[in-house]
Scaffold this active site. Structure first.
Site, short mmCIF file in Angstrom:
data_model
loop_
_atom_site.label_atom_id
_atom_site.label_comp_id
_atom_site.label_asym_id
_atom_site.label_seq_id
_atom_site.Cartn_x
_atom_site.Cartn_y
_atom_site.Cartn_z
CE1 TYR A 1 0.53 1.49 4.34
CE2 TYR A 1 0.33 -0.89 4.63
CZ TYR A 1 0.69 0.35 5.12
OH TYR A 1 1.22 0.46 6.37
CG ASN B 1 4.70 1.27 4.37
OD1 ASN B 1 4.74 1.77 3.25
ND2 ASN B 1 4.88 1.98 5.46
CB CYS B 2 4.76 0.68 -1.21
SG CYS B 2 5.75 1.00 -2.69
CG LEU B 3 6.91 4.61 1.04
CD1 LEU B 3 6.62 5.91 1.78
CD2 LEU B 3 7.67 4.89 -0.24
CE LYS C 1 10.49 1.02 -2.00
NZ LYS C 1 9.23 0.32 -2.33
#
Length: 261
Positions: free
Chosen positions: A77, A136-138, A152
């Site tokens: 997400y 969590n994408c980050l 990122k």
């Protein structure tokens, strides 16, 4: 195929409509398309696979949380607000549409990385070192994602359908960020030099994308036909999530499920 690649630059659109536009392009694709877009309101996007088991932290979101949507691509997400987002659509004839996951990610990200270097927005560069996706994408930069001091500055995810490829990405550009939605923060490209705006950055990206991804093609503007917008707006409903209990939403509207990463 004609020897063209097509460019779309959209004004801020509603979050679910942004996803519907990307899906429409992928499912009608005949030539490569490069699209840049913004968000008309904050959103929290779920990766496609997260529909089956939404992360626990999302169940605690309150009524003031941003709009919740599903991406057609995979990954974790991600919060969206002030960033510049992009999508790269490649038909099956393009070499990267059948290339390995890591190679295609890196090849698509390299023009972005070159643009950042040219504008001296970062003084060092590297790639992530993780193999596994996180909720969590980050939180976990993958090996195909460029990073700055471990964080990122862009996030991306892919989906492939009938061998055509869509890569969706977000390039983080300002400090409008909800810390309540992610303890892990991205690196904002204009943090050290706010004089470099998105327009100037985009000029470098288009030049580098042309040279590296479409060297044998000519770029031209690619407006979506006006008679297709009704269909796209109808499709947007399957990317909209009113409650986590209604998931999955996207599969209800597409019997043939795409593969994603």
């Amino acid at each position: 195929l004609g020897r063209y690649w097509r460019l779309l630059i959209h004004p801020p659109l509603p979050p679910a409509l942004n996803m519907a536009v990307d899906w429409w392009i992928l499912t009608t694709l005949e030539e490569p398309v490069l699209r840049f877009y913004r968000w008309s309101s904050p959103a929290l996007s779920l990766g496609y696979r997260q529909q089956k088991d939404p992360p626990e932290e999302l169940h605690t979101l309150d009524d003031n949380a941003p709009e919740l949507i599903v991406r057609p691509s995979g990954g974790g997400y991600l919060y969206h607000e002030g960033e510049l987002s992009y999508s790269v659509h490649l038909p099956r004839e393009h070499p990267l549409a059948s290339a390995g996951i890591r190679e295609s990610y890196r090849r698509i990200c390299e023009p972005l990385l070159d643009s950042v270097r040219e504008l001296e927005l970062i003084d060092e560069s590297g790639w992530g070192d993780q193999d596994d996706d996180t909720a969590n994408c980050l939180a976990s930069p993958a090996q195909h994602e460029p990073v700055y001091r471990g964080s990122k500055w862009q996030a991306s995810a892919q989906v492939r359908r009938r061998r055509a490829l869509l890569q969706q990405g977000s390039i983080f550009w300002n400090d409008d960020w909800s810390e309540t939605l992610s303890e892990t923060q991205p690196h904002f490209l204009n943090a050290d030099d706010p004089t470099v705006d998105r327009t100037r950055f985009l000029g470098h990206v288009l030049k580098n994308m042309q040279q590296q991804l479409f060297p044998d093609r000519t770029g031209r503007s690619c407006p979506i036909p006006s008679n297709e917008w009704g269909t796209i707006r109808e499709t947007a409903s399957c990317f909209q999530v009113d409650t986590l209990e209604e998931l999955p939403t996207f599969r209800r509207h597409n019997r043939q499920e795409p593969s994603q990463s």
